[in-house]
Design a protein around this motif. Structure first.
Motif, short mmCIF file in Angstrom:
data_model
loop_
_atom_site.label_atom_id
_atom_site.label_comp_id
_atom_site.label_asym_id
_atom_site.label_seq_id
_atom_site.Cartn_x
_atom_site.Cartn_y
_atom_site.Cartn_z
N LYS A 205 0.82 -1.22 0.00
CA LYS A 205 0.00 0.00 0.00
C LYS A 205 0.85 1.27 0.00
CE LYS A 205 -4.02 0.20 0.77
NZ LYS A 205 -5.15 0.38 -0.15
N SER A 206 2.16 1.13 0.18
CA SER A 206 3.02 2.31 0.28
C SER A 206 3.55 2.76 -1.07
CB SER A 206 4.20 2.02 1.22
OG SER A 206 5.02 1.00 0.67
N ILE A 207 3.32 1.98 -2.12
CA ILE A 207 3.82 2.31 -3.46
C ILE A 207 2.72 2.08 -4.48
CG2 ILE A 207 6.26 1.84 -2.98
CD1 ILE A 207 5.89 -0.96 -4.01
N THR A 208 2.93 2.57 -5.70
CA THR A 208 1.94 2.39 -6.77
C THR A 208 2.02 0.97 -7.32
OG1 THR A 208 3.46 3.08 -8.52
CG2 THR A 208 2.21 4.83 -7.38
N MET A 209 0.99 0.57 -8.06
CA MET A 209 0.99 -0.77 -8.64
C MET A 209 2.12 -0.94 -9.64
SD MET A 209 -1.30 -2.48 -7.14
CE MET A 209 -0.73 -1.55 -5.73
N GLY A 210 2.47 0.13 -10.36
CA GLY A 210 3.59 0.05 -11.29
C GLY A 210 4.91 -0.17 -10.58
N GLN A 211 5.08 0.49 -9.44
CA GLN A 211 6.30 0.31 -8.65
C GLN A 211 6.35 -1.07 -8.01
OE1 GLN A 211 5.71 3.67 -6.08
NE2 GLN A 211 7.13 4.97 -7.22
N LEU A 212 5.19 -1.66 -7.76
CA LEU A 212 5.13 -2.98 -7.13
C LEU A 212 5.37 -4.10 -8.14
CD1 LEU A 212 4.53 -4.72 -4.62
CD2 LEU A 212 2.10 -4.56 -5.20
N TYR A 213 4.59 -4.10 -9.23
CA TYR A 213 4.64 -5.20 -10.19
C TYR A 213 5.46 -4.90 -11.44
CZ TYR A 213 0.81 -7.21 -7.49
OH TYR A 213 0.04 -7.73 -6.48
N GLY A 214 5.71 -3.62 -11.71
CA GLY A 214 6.35 -3.23 -12.95
C GLY A 214 5.33 -2.61 -13.89
N GLU A 215 5.80 -1.83 -14.87
CA GLU A 215 4.86 -1.18 -15.79
C GLU A 215 5.50 -0.93 -17.14
OE1 GLU A 215 3.70 2.53 -14.06
OE2 GLU A 215 5.76 3.08 -13.52
N PHE A 216 4.62 -0.74 -18.14
CA PHE A 216 5.04 -0.49 -19.51
C PHE A 216 4.85 0.99 -19.80
CE2 PHE A 216 3.99 -0.28 -24.08
CZ PHE A 216 5.15 -0.84 -24.61
N ASP A 217 5.92 1.64 -20.23
CA ASP A 217 5.86 3.07 -20.52
C ASP A 217 5.30 3.26 -21.93
OD1 ASP A 217 6.46 5.77 -21.21
OD2 ASP A 217 7.98 5.81 -19.64
N LEU A 218 4.15 3.94 -22.03
CA LEU A 218 3.50 4.12 -23.31
C LEU A 218 4.27 5.06 -24.23
CD1 LEU A 218 -0.23 4.44 -22.14
CD2 LEU A 218 0.87 2.47 -23.20
N LEU A 219 5.10 5.95 -23.67
CA LEU A 219 5.84 6.90 -24.49
C LEU A 219 7.10 6.28 -25.08
CD1 LEU A 219 5.52 10.11 -22.25
CD2 LEU A 219 4.19 9.50 -24.28
N THR A 220 7.87 5.59 -24.24
CA THR A 220 9.13 5.00 -24.71
C THR A 220 9.01 3.54 -25.09
OG1 THR A 220 9.80 4.37 -22.46
CG2 THR A 220 10.40 6.59 -23.22
N HIS A 221 7.86 2.93 -24.77
CA HIS A 221 7.62 1.50 -25.05
C HIS A 221 8.69 0.63 -24.38
CE1 HIS A 221 4.50 1.48 -28.42
NE2 HIS A 221 4.53 2.71 -27.90
N GLU A 222 9.05 1.01 -23.16
CA GLU A 222 10.01 0.24 -22.39
C GLU A 222 9.34 -0.34 -21.15
OE1 GLU A 222 13.11 2.98 -21.46
OE2 GLU A 222 14.23 2.56 -23.30
N TRP A 223 9.77 -1.52 -20.80
CA TRP A 223 9.25 -2.17 -19.59
C TRP A 223 10.19 -1.89 -18.43
CZ3 TRP A 223 5.22 -4.40 -17.34
CH2 TRP A 223 5.44 -5.12 -16.16
N THR A 224 9.62 -1.51 -17.30
CA THR A 224 10.39 -1.28 -16.08
C THR A 224 9.92 -2.24 -15.00
OG1 THR A 224 10.60 1.07 -16.64
CG2 THR A 224 11.12 0.42 -14.36
N ASP A 225 10.84 -3.04 -14.46
CA ASP A 225 10.48 -3.99 -13.40
C ASP A 225 10.07 -3.25 -12.13
OD1 ASP A 225 10.60 -6.48 -14.50
OD2 ASP A 225 12.72 -6.79 -14.06
N GLY A 226 9.11 -3.84 -11.41
CA GLY A 226 8.75 -3.34 -10.10
C GLY A 226 9.55 -4.06 -9.03
N ILE A 227 9.27 -3.74 -7.78
CA ILE A 227 10.01 -4.34 -6.67
C ILE A 227 9.78 -5.84 -6.63
CG2 ILE A 227 10.23 -4.42 -4.16
CD1 ILE A 227 9.53 -1.47 -4.09
N LEU A 228 8.51 -6.26 -6.70
CA LEU A 228 8.20 -7.69 -6.61
C LEU A 228 8.75 -8.45 -7.80
CD1 LEU A 228 6.74 -10.00 -5.12
CD2 LEU A 228 4.73 -9.49 -6.51
N SER A 229 8.55 -7.93 -9.00
CA SER A 229 9.05 -8.64 -10.20
C SER A 229 10.57 -8.74 -10.18
CB SER A 229 8.57 -7.93 -11.46
OG SER A 229 8.86 -6.55 -11.43
#
Length: 257
Positions: A205-229
């Motif tokens: 609950k202390s971070i965003t879902m992207g920071q937790l699981y990782g997220e795909f950047d729509l501008l650069t089309h790059e994947w960034t791992d989250g803490i859990l991943s």
């Protein structure tokens, strides 16, 4: 869209086929008893958010029964199913519901007497960890909860420890992880050997879902791992068989589950 017909799955048939695949001779009768146990439990027990009497629960019992059958091929099949049902369900029931559940099981398995299981080294390691490492009393109720947690980790990949504040949830998995680590290399109750445990604790609950699981950047089309991943990626590439527990320490929330 084309119309789709939906129907309730035949739990008894699925359970019967699964039990046959594990080598049970009386699969039909045992499948009916397993499904009837969950049907009666759903009708008689109280309604709790963490109770589950559906297909997932049935499959877990069958998986536990299959493991027991593999370890004890000569054990009575009804006793195997009774033990599997208890091992999977008892840890999650409230005290009042446990009495009703025991009544349901005793009606369905009237001739089977389940003997107490000797956890031997695991029980001793849990008590030693409580007394000498964490300065806790080795109360029987707490030790049994630690053992139930271990039994649950054997048959489930993911689980929840639920309860009010200061009810012993964190200490339960701390004690169990330390006990299992101290038993490294010794033969385990469920087959195989005990392995060291590494626990990674984070607050979802202390971070965003992207920071937790990782997220795909729509501008650069790059994947960034989250803490859990990132943690899981490191764990999957490890060269040993150590257990890794990823603990989400926070309130139950439909967003991060």
């Amino acid at each position: 869209f084309r119309p789709v017909a939906m129907m309730v799955p035949n739990y008894a048939m699925i359970a019967e086929i699964s039990l046959y695949s594990f080598g049970f001779d009386n699969a039909r009768g045992l499948a009916n008893k397993i499904t009837t146990t969950f049907k009666l439990s759903s009708e008689q027990l109280s309604s709790q958010d963490h109770y589950d009497f559906g297909m997932r629960a049935v499959k877990t019992v069958i998986s536990a029964a299959g493991n027991l059958k593999r370890e004890n091929p000569d054990m009575d099949e009804e006793l195997i199913c009774l033990r599997a049902i208890r091992d999977v369900n008892v840890p999650k029931f409230l005290v009042d519901d446990l009495k009703l559940f025991n009544g349901v099981v005793s009606d369905l398995f009237p001739t089977i007497k389940q003997e107490s299981i000797d956890y031997g080294e695991l029980d001793a390691a849990i008590r030693k960890t409580c007394l000498y490492k964490l300065d806790l009393k080795d109360v029987d109720g707490f030790v049994s909860k630690c053992i139930q947690l271990y039994e649950t980790t054997v048959v489930r990949h993911g689980l929840m420890l639920v309860g009010p504040t200061c009810s012993g949830k964190t200490r339960c998995y701390n004690v169990l992880s330390a006990a299992l680590t101290s038993l490294k290399g010794q033969p385990a109750i469920g087959g195989g050997e005990y392995q060291p445990v590494h626990a990674y604790v984070l607050n979802p609950k202390s971070i965003t879902m992207g920071q937790l699981y990782g997220e795909f950047d729509l501008l650069t089309h790059e994947w960034t791992d989250g803490i859990l991943s990132s943690l899981i990626r490191v764990g999957t590439t490890a060269q040993n068989e150590d257990k890794r527990w990823y603990m989400f320490d926070g309130p139950v929330d439909a967003v991060w589950i």
